[in-house]
Design a protein around this motif. Structure first.
Motif, PDB file in Angstrom:
ATOM      1  N   PHE A  42       0.939  -1.322  -0.019  1.00 31.86           N
ATOM      2  CA  PHE A  42      -0.137  -0.125   0.124  1.00 31.86           C
ATOM      3  C   PHE A  42       0.833   1.136   0.040  1.00 31.86           C
ATOM      4  O   PHE A  42       0.394   2.319  -0.743  1.00 31.86           O
ATOM      5  CB  PHE A  42      -0.777   0.103   1.268  1.00 31.86           C
ATOM      6  N   ALA A  43       2.084   1.176   0.809  1.00 26.14           N
ATOM      7  CA  ALA A  43       2.865   2.320   0.817  1.00 26.14           C
ATOM      8  C   ALA A  43       3.473   2.745  -0.526  1.00 26.14           C
ATOM      9  O   ALA A  43       3.617   3.637  -0.989  1.00 26.14           O
ATOM     10  CB  ALA A  43       3.965   2.183   1.827  1.00 26.14           C
ATOM     11  N   CYS A  44       3.769   1.716  -1.095  1.00 32.03           N
ATOM     12  CA  CYS A  44       4.424   1.811  -2.723  1.00 32.03           C
ATOM     13  C   CYS A  44       3.252   2.300  -3.612  1.00 32.03           C
ATOM     14  O   CYS A  44       3.629   3.061  -4.593  1.00 32.03           O
ATOM     15  CB  CYS A  44       4.837   0.399  -3.280  1.00 32.03           C
ATOM     16  N   LEU A  45       2.014   1.651  -3.432  1.00 32.84           N
ATOM     17  CA  LEU A  45       0.938   2.423  -4.241  1.00 32.84           C
ATOM     18  C   LEU A  45       0.851   4.017  -3.956  1.00 32.84           C
ATOM     19  O   LEU A  45       0.513   4.515  -5.150  1.00 32.84           O
ATOM     20  CB  LEU A  45      -0.449   1.701  -4.081  1.00 32.84           C
ATOM     21  N   ASP A  46       0.939   4.295  -2.661  1.00 32.36           N
ATOM     22  CA  ASP A  46       0.908   5.816  -2.292  1.00 32.36           C
ATOM     23  C   ASP A  46       1.932   6.378  -3.069  1.00 32.36           C
ATOM     24  O   ASP A  46       1.857   7.542  -3.660  1.00 32.36           O
ATOM     25  CB  ASP A  46       0.849   5.966  -1.056  1.00 32.36           C
ATOM     26  N   ALA A  47       2.999   5.803  -3.079  1.00 29.99           N
ATOM     27  CA  ALA A  47       4.533   6.808  -3.385  1.00 29.99           C
ATOM     28  C   ALA A  47       4.243   6.633  -4.927  1.00 29.99           C
ATOM     29  O   ALA A  47       4.786   7.974  -5.604  1.00 29.99           O
ATOM     30  CB  ALA A  47       5.507   5.822  -3.022  1.00 29.99           C
ATOM     31  N   ALA A  48       3.695   5.501  -5.523  1.00 34.74           N
ATOM     32  CA  ALA A  48       3.683   5.807  -7.013  1.00 34.74           C
ATOM     33  C   ALA A  48       2.648   6.720  -7.463  1.00 34.74           C
ATOM     34  O   ALA A  48       2.905   7.469  -8.611  1.00 34.74           O
ATOM     35  CB  ALA A  48       3.217   4.238  -7.466  1.00 34.74           C
ATOM     36  N   SER A  49       1.554   6.795  -6.807  1.00 39.75           N
ATOM     37  CA  SER A  49       0.230   7.631  -7.323  1.00 39.75           C
ATOM     38  C   SER A  49       0.724   9.173  -7.139  1.00 39.75           C
ATOM     39  O   SER A  49       0.380   9.767  -7.837  1.00 39.75           O
ATOM     40  CB  SER A  49      -0.902   7.217  -6.555  1.00 39.75           C
ATOM     41  N   MET A  50       1.594   9.114  -5.835  1.00 40.10           N
ATOM     42  CA  MET A  50       1.905  10.707  -5.451  1.00 40.10           C
ATOM     43  C   MET A  50       2.921  11.241  -6.551  1.00 40.10           C
ATOM     44  O   MET A  50       2.831  12.489  -7.287  1.00 40.10           O
ATOM     45  CB  MET A  50       2.590  10.794  -4.298  1.00 40.10           C
ATOM     46  N   THR A  51       3.751  10.337  -7.013  1.00 39.09           N
ATOM     47  CA  THR A  51       4.759  10.632  -8.218  1.00 39.09           C
ATOM     48  C   THR A  51       4.206  10.620  -9.429  1.00 39.09           C
ATOM     49  O   THR A  51       4.250  11.846 -10.014  1.00 39.09           O
ATOM     50  CB  THR A  51       6.009   9.620  -8.257  1.00 39.09           C
ATOM     51  N   TRP A  52       3.182   9.977  -9.590  1.00 43.46           N
ATOM     52  CA  TRP A  52       2.285  10.293 -11.152  1.00 43.46           C
ATOM     53  C   TRP A  52       1.530  11.347 -10.894  1.00 43.46           C
ATOM     54  O   TRP A  52       1.474  11.901 -12.037  1.00 43.46           O
ATOM     55  CB  TRP A  52       1.280   8.936 -11.116  1.00 43.46           C
ATOM     56  N   VAL A  53       1.035  11.704  -9.988  1.00 39.81           N
ATOM     57  CA  VAL A  53       0.405  13.228  -9.836  1.00 39.81           C
ATOM     58  C   VAL A  53       1.179  14.354  -9.984  1.00 39.81           C
ATOM     59  O   VAL A  53       0.997  15.202 -10.883  1.00 39.81           O
ATOM     60  CB  VAL A  53      -0.360  13.346  -8.723  1.00 39.81           C
ATOM     61  N   ALA A  54       2.303  14.106  -9.396  1.00 41.13           N
ATOM     62  CA  ALA A  54       3.353  15.255  -9.333  1.00 41.13           C
ATOM     63  C   ALA A  54       4.203  15.470 -10.862  1.00 41.13           C
ATOM     64  O   ALA A  54       4.498  16.276 -11.307  1.00 41.13           O
ATOM     65  CB  ALA A  54       4.493  15.053  -8.274  1.00 41.13           C
ATOM     66  N   ASP A  55       4.137  14.163 -11.642  1.00 44.07           N
ATOM     67  CA  ASP A  55       4.466  14.222 -12.917  1.00 44.07           C
ATOM     68  C   ASP A  55       3.264  14.540 -13.834  1.00 44.07           C
ATOM     69  O   ASP A  55       3.660  14.169 -15.052  1.00 44.07           O
ATOM     70  CB  ASP A  55       5.152  12.948 -13.351  1.00 44.07           C
ATOM     71  N   ASP A  56       2.355  14.983 -13.438  1.00 45.10           N
ATOM     72  CA  ASP A  56       1.141  15.189 -14.394  1.00 45.10           C
ATOM     73  C   ASP A  56       0.695  13.851 -15.065  1.00 45.10           C
ATOM     74  O   ASP A  56       0.416  14.069 -16.430  1.00 45.10           O
ATOM     75  CB  ASP A  56       1.229  16.426 -15.163  1.00 45.10           C
ATOM     76  N   GLY A  57       0.739  12.869 -14.634  1.00 47.68           N
ATOM     77  CA  GLY A  57       0.208  11.504 -15.262  1.00 47.68           C
ATOM     78  C   GLY A  57       1.394  11.003 -16.442  1.00 47.68           C
ATOM     79  O   GLY A  57       0.966  10.104 -17.253  1.00 47.68           O
ATOM     80  N   ALA A  58       2.501  11.348 -16.418  1.00 48.54           N
ATOM     81  CA  ALA A  58       3.631  10.897 -17.306  1.00 48.54           C
ATOM     82  C   ALA A  58       4.017   9.497 -16.886  1.00 48.54           C
ATOM     83  O   ALA A  58       4.030   9.176 -15.715  1.00 48.54           O
ATOM     84  CB  ALA A  58       4.684  11.809 -17.079  1.00 48.54           C
ATOM     85  N   GLY A  59       4.085   8.712 -17.920  1.00 54.84           N
ATOM     86  CA  GLY A  59       4.556   7.242 -17.633  1.00 54.84           C
ATOM     87  C   GLY A  59       3.140   6.263 -17.203  1.00 54.84           C
ATOM     88  O   GLY A  59       2.112   6.813 -17.250  1.00 54.84           O
ATOM     89  N   GLU A  60       3.459   5.269 -16.815  1.00 51.82           N
ATOM     90  CA  GLU A  60       2.400   4.250 -16.236  1.00 51.82           C
ATOM     91  C   GLU A  60       2.515   4.013 -14.801  1.00 51.82           C
ATOM     92  O   GLU A  60       3.751   3.768 -14.058  1.00 51.82           O
ATOM     93  CB  GLU A  60       2.680   2.695 -16.910  1.00 51.82           C
ATOM     94  N   ILE A  61       1.491   4.067 -14.029  1.00 53.90           N
ATOM     95  CA  ILE A  61       1.389   4.066 -12.708  1.00 53.90           C
ATOM     96  C   ILE A  61       2.292   2.856 -12.332  1.00 53.90           C
ATOM     97  O   ILE A  61       2.657   2.571 -11.076  1.00 53.90           O
ATOM     98  CB  ILE A  61       0.062   4.294 -12.238  1.00 53.90           C
ATOM     99  N   MET A  62       1.693   1.711 -12.965  1.00 61.03           N
ATOM    100  CA  MET A  62       2.222   0.353 -12.422  1.00 61.03           C
ATOM    101  C   MET A  62       3.786   0.250 -12.477  1.00 61.03           C
ATOM    102  O   MET A  62       4.424  -0.383 -11.691  1.00 61.03           O
ATOM    103  CB  MET A  62       1.659  -0.686 -13.130  1.00 61.03           C
TER     104      MET A  62
END
Length: 202
Positions: free
Chosen positions: A170-190
């Motif tokens: 769950f912590a990795c999902l949070d870190a991934a989604s926060m990074t994804w948002v910060a990068d404005d959706g660049a790349g793949e969240i998985m």
């Protein structure tokens, strides 16, 4: 992130079912638009109902709480997560089955854009972050009976290890989604999830 198409046996079979499905989707899309435009806390249930063309009473027949309007309901999230993990082969490892659960949950989003907006709202709204933490702890406990039997019994303390592994996912999902948002959706969240997990596991 588009959800898998439903099978013929799962598809709505009546006009009533199709009407309810369309109404529910319209309400969700309206709520997400208003949350994005003016903020989650600033948007009222009355405003969402008015913009969606339904009464507040009708809205609450579809969604029990305001938070449910962000993503369709925590019950659905938890059930999809548990079902996906339960369906994994008995010889699959814990990290593999948890990844399958995360993938299934992310597939609930209707589109990449909606997923991004929902994560953006979640991470930028204090009340939603607090609610998510509470739900996450509950989900982690619910997953214990599914993950604990997959742990290495020889090392002992399966419960403690299972809790640590689930919390890490769950912590990795949070870190991934926060990074994804910060990068404005660049790349793949998985891909980001896998990077976070690799960093934790060394």
């Amino acid at each position: 992130m588009k959800q898998e198409a439903t099978s013929a046996t799962d598809a709505p079979t009546t006009l009533w079912d199709r009407t309810r499905q369309l109404a529910s989707q319209e309400i969700l899309e309206t709520a997400l638009r208003l949350f994005t435009e003016q903020g989650y806390d600033e948007t009222t249930i009355a405003q969402i109902a008015r913009e969606a063309g339904v009464s507040q009473r009708t809205l609450f027949r579809y969604f029990g709480t305001k938070e449910d309007l962000l993503g369709g309901g925590q019950g659905r999230f938890g059930q999809v997560l548990m079902d996906a993990i339960s369906e994994q082969p008995v010889d699959a490892g814990v990290w593999e089955v948890l990844r399958a659960g995360v993938t299934a949950v992310l597939a609930l989003h209707e589109s990449r854009e909606q997923a991004l907006e929902r994560f953006r709202l979640l991470h930028n709204t204090a009340s939603l972050r607090a609610g998510w933490l509470e739900k996450r702890l509950r989900f982690q406990e619910n997953l214990l009976p599914l993950i604990e039997p997959r742990m290495d019994a020889a090392a002992g303390h399966e419960g403690a290890k299972a809790r640590a592994v689930i919390a890490t996912a769950f912590a990795c999902l949070d870190a991934a989604s926060m990074t994804w948002v910060a990068d404005d959706g660049a790349g793949e969240i998985m891909d980001l999830y896998d990077e976070c997990l690799a960093a934790v596991r060394g």
